[in-house]
Design an enzyme around this catalytic site. Structure first.
Site, short mmCIF file in Angstrom:
data_model
loop_
_atom_site.label_atom_id
_atom_site.label_comp_id
_atom_site.label_asym_id
_atom_site.label_seq_id
_atom_site.Cartn_x
_atom_site.Cartn_y
_atom_site.Cartn_z
N SER A 69 14.11 -17.14 -39.60
CA SER A 69 15.22 -16.47 -39.67
C SER A 69 15.57 -14.96 -40.29
O SER A 69 13.91 -14.89 -40.20
CB SER A 69 15.88 -16.65 -41.03
OG SER A 69 16.80 -15.67 -41.56
N TYR A 105 17.00 -18.84 -50.21
CA TYR A 105 16.75 -18.74 -48.45
C TYR A 105 15.54 -18.18 -48.37
O TYR A 105 14.72 -18.55 -46.75
CB TYR A 105 17.81 -18.88 -47.96
CG TYR A 105 18.38 -18.98 -46.63
CD1 TYR A 105 17.81 -18.41 -45.46
CD2 TYR A 105 17.82 -20.53 -46.21
CE1 TYR A 105 17.72 -17.64 -44.14
CE2 TYR A 105 18.30 -19.82 -44.91
CZ TYR A 105 18.89 -19.81 -44.09
OH TYR A 105 18.75 -19.39 -42.22
P1 NAP Z 1 23.39 -26.27 -40.35
O1 NAP Z 1 24.76 -26.42 -38.94
O2 NAP Z 1 24.07 -26.32 -41.50
O3 NAP Z 1 22.55 -27.66 -39.55
C1 NAP Z 1 21.63 -28.06 -40.72
C2 NAP Z 1 20.80 -29.77 -40.21
O4 NAP Z 1 20.06 -29.68 -41.06
C3 NAP Z 1 22.72 -30.21 -40.68
O5 NAP Z 1 21.70 -31.69 -38.90
C4 NAP Z 1 22.06 -31.13 -41.10
O6 NAP Z 1 22.08 -32.50 -41.95
C5 NAP Z 1 20.67 -31.47 -41.69
N1 NAP Z 1 19.60 -31.07 -43.00
C6 NAP Z 1 19.60 -30.28 -44.47
N2 NAP Z 1 19.15 -30.85 -45.45
C7 NAP Z 1 18.23 -31.99 -44.75
C8 NAP Z 1 17.40 -32.60 -45.16
N3 NAP Z 1 17.04 -32.91 -46.55
N4 NAP Z 1 16.83 -33.84 -44.45
C9 NAP Z 1 17.15 -33.72 -42.91
N5 NAP Z 1 18.66 -32.59 -42.79
C10 NAP Z 1 19.27 -32.17 -43.35
O7 NAP Z 1 22.35 -25.00 -40.02
P2 NAP Z 1 22.09 -23.95 -38.32
O8 NAP Z 1 23.30 -23.19 -38.30
O9 NAP Z 1 21.97 -25.36 -37.05
O10 NAP Z 1 20.54 -24.08 -39.03
C11 NAP Z 1 19.06 -24.98 -38.14
C12 NAP Z 1 18.50 -24.65 -38.94
O11 NAP Z 1 18.62 -22.84 -38.17
C13 NAP Z 1 17.99 -23.95 -40.49
O12 NAP Z 1 17.01 -24.07 -40.10
C14 NAP Z 1 18.94 -22.64 -40.67
O13 NAP Z 1 17.96 -21.95 -41.71
C15 NAP Z 1 18.56 -21.97 -39.53
N6 NAP Z 1 19.38 -20.51 -39.39
C16 NAP Z 1 20.68 -20.57 -38.63
C17 NAP Z 1 21.18 -19.38 -38.69
C18 NAP Z 1 22.45 -19.11 -38.69
O14 NAP Z 1 23.02 -17.78 -38.13
N7 NAP Z 1 23.07 -20.20 -38.28
C19 NAP Z 1 19.83 -18.24 -37.96
C20 NAP Z 1 18.66 -18.12 -38.87
C21 NAP Z 1 17.67 -19.33 -38.76
P3 NAP Z 1 23.14 -32.61 -42.77
O15 NAP Z 1 24.40 -32.11 -42.15
O16 NAP Z 1 23.63 -33.81 -43.32
O17 NAP Z 1 23.07 -31.80 -44.08
C1 GCO Z 2 23.40 -15.46 -44.14
C2 GCO Z 2 23.10 -16.09 -42.84
C3 GCO Z 2 21.44 -15.95 -42.65
C4 GCO Z 2 21.20 -17.02 -41.01
C5 GCO Z 2 20.36 -16.58 -40.54
C6 GCO Z 2 20.45 -15.35 -40.55
O1 GCO Z 2 23.95 -16.02 -45.63
O2 GCO Z 2 22.62 -13.94 -44.39
O3 GCO Z 2 23.24 -17.99 -43.27
O4 GCO Z 2 20.54 -16.71 -43.83
O5 GCO Z 2 21.62 -17.63 -42.04
O6 GCO Z 2 19.46 -17.12 -41.50
O7 GCO Z 2 18.55 -15.04 -39.44
#
Ligand code: NAP
Ligand code: GCO
Length: 264
Positions: free
Chosen positions: A144, A157
């Site tokens: 992230s 986080y």
């Molecule tokens: P999301 O839409 O919230 O999806 C997260 C997924 O993880 C969901 O399918 C959720 O299932 C599953 N999950 C949560 N807790 C779990 C557990 N204990 N065991 C198995 N599955 C679990 O998140 P996203 O935005 O796609 O993010 C995916 C990854 O990218 C995360 O690691 C997040 O931190 C990272 N990330 C996101 C962003 C962003 O801007 N979106 C940026 C950087 C990094 P449920 O629906 O059942 O909870």
């Molecule tokens: C926040 C956002 C970020 C993104 C991502 C950025 O609240 O700042 O959720 O943390 O999820 O991790 O890389």
């Protein structure tokens, strides 16, 4: 010849019913990989299976909480029996809690660390022995911006994602000699359900202040999409990255390089 093919490889993407995980699994499938994924609820696994089918992908889904070593070991054993040894693991499952640190309970802090950091440890530990036997493997940890930067309300986080950056480097250090590459992808701000609260329109129809802030902080002047992560993930999952190890590939539209647009 540079090889980006994933033909015949088994790719496990955790938490991939939707969002970033779903996009990465879809990209892997289009490169020939067999997709297996998990979610914590059967209804979400079923929803994910239907979504993959709609993309023409015959995925296999498992109900598994990544924080449970028992459930993870059982899932990996089932995958190895039903599909084959996991060649590619993407530790994608994750949550965020946006709470000022002094108002966050220890239990809330622990829950984020458990899913976002202990989970990748548990799942990686479950797949590495077979990767060693096979003589190769790829692990991609979804880090992230918060692996590098802090901001208000995301202490748990950021601690988890900072730890995940170092876990990535340590797996690379400890298992690189077995031809296992462990790298990270550090997405910028991506439009998914996890960031939906940060993009909600205000009552007067104006953009959320955080939405405008991120657009001003991003040279690309836009939020990322899960599709922006597909190519970098295929690269790190393929033989093309066999000499890349312990690297965090930031896919952020330039945020980490940019001081931010001067207010007009
Ligand atoms: P999301 O839409 O919230 O999806 C997260 C997924 O993880 C969901 O399918 C959720 O299932 C599953 N999950 C949560 N807790 C779990 C557990 N204990 N065991 C198995 N599955 C679990 O998140 P996203 O935005 O796609 O993010 C995916 C990854 O990218 C995360 O690691 C997040 O931190 C990272 N990330 C996101 C962003 C962003 O801007 N979106 C940026 C950087 C990094 P449920 O629906 O059942 O909870
Ligand atoms: C926040 C956002 C970020 C993104 C991502 C950025 O609240 O700042 O959720 O943390 O999820 O991790 O890389």
């Amino acid at each position: 010849m540079v090889n980006f093919s994933l033909e015949g490889k088994v790719a496990l993407v955790t938490g991939a019913s939707y969002g970033i995980g779903f996009a990465l699994a879809t990209a892997f499938a289009r490169q020939g990989a067999k997709i297996v994924f998990n979610d914590i609820k059967q209804e979400l696994v079923d929803k994910g299976l239907a979504a993959y089918k709609a993309e023409g992908i015959e995925a296999k889904g498992y109900v598994c909480d990544v924080t449970s070593e028992e459930q993870v070991n059982a899932m990996v054993a089932q995958i190895e029996k039903e599909v084959g040894i996991v060649d590619i693991l993407v530790n994608n499952a994750g949550i965020i809690k946006r709470i000022p640190m002094v108002e966050m309970t220890a239990a809330e802090f622990r829950q984020v660390i458990d899913i976002d950091l202990n989970g990748p440890f548990i799942v990686s530990k479950a797949v590495i022995p077979s990767m060693i036997k096979k003589g190769k493997g790829k692990i991609i940890n979804i880090c992230s911006m918060m692996s590098e930067l802090g901001r208000e309300t995301v202490s748990a986080y950021a601690a988890a994602k900072g730890g995940l950056k170092m876990l990535t480097r340590n797996i690379a250090s400890e298992y690189g000699e077995y031809n296992i590459q462990c790298n990270g992808i550090g997405p910028g701000y991506i439009a998914t359900p996890q960031t939906a609260p940060l993009r909600e329109r205000q009552a007067d129809g104006s953009r959320h202040p955080f939405d405008s802030f991120i657009v001003a902080k991003t040279p690309a002047a836009r939020w990322g999409t899960p599709e922006d992560l597909m190519g970098p993930a295929v690269f790190l999952a393929s033989d093309a990255s066999d000499f890349v190890n312990g690297h965090i590939l930031y896919v952020d539209g330039g945020i980490l390089a940019y001081i931010g647009k001067q207010p007009q």
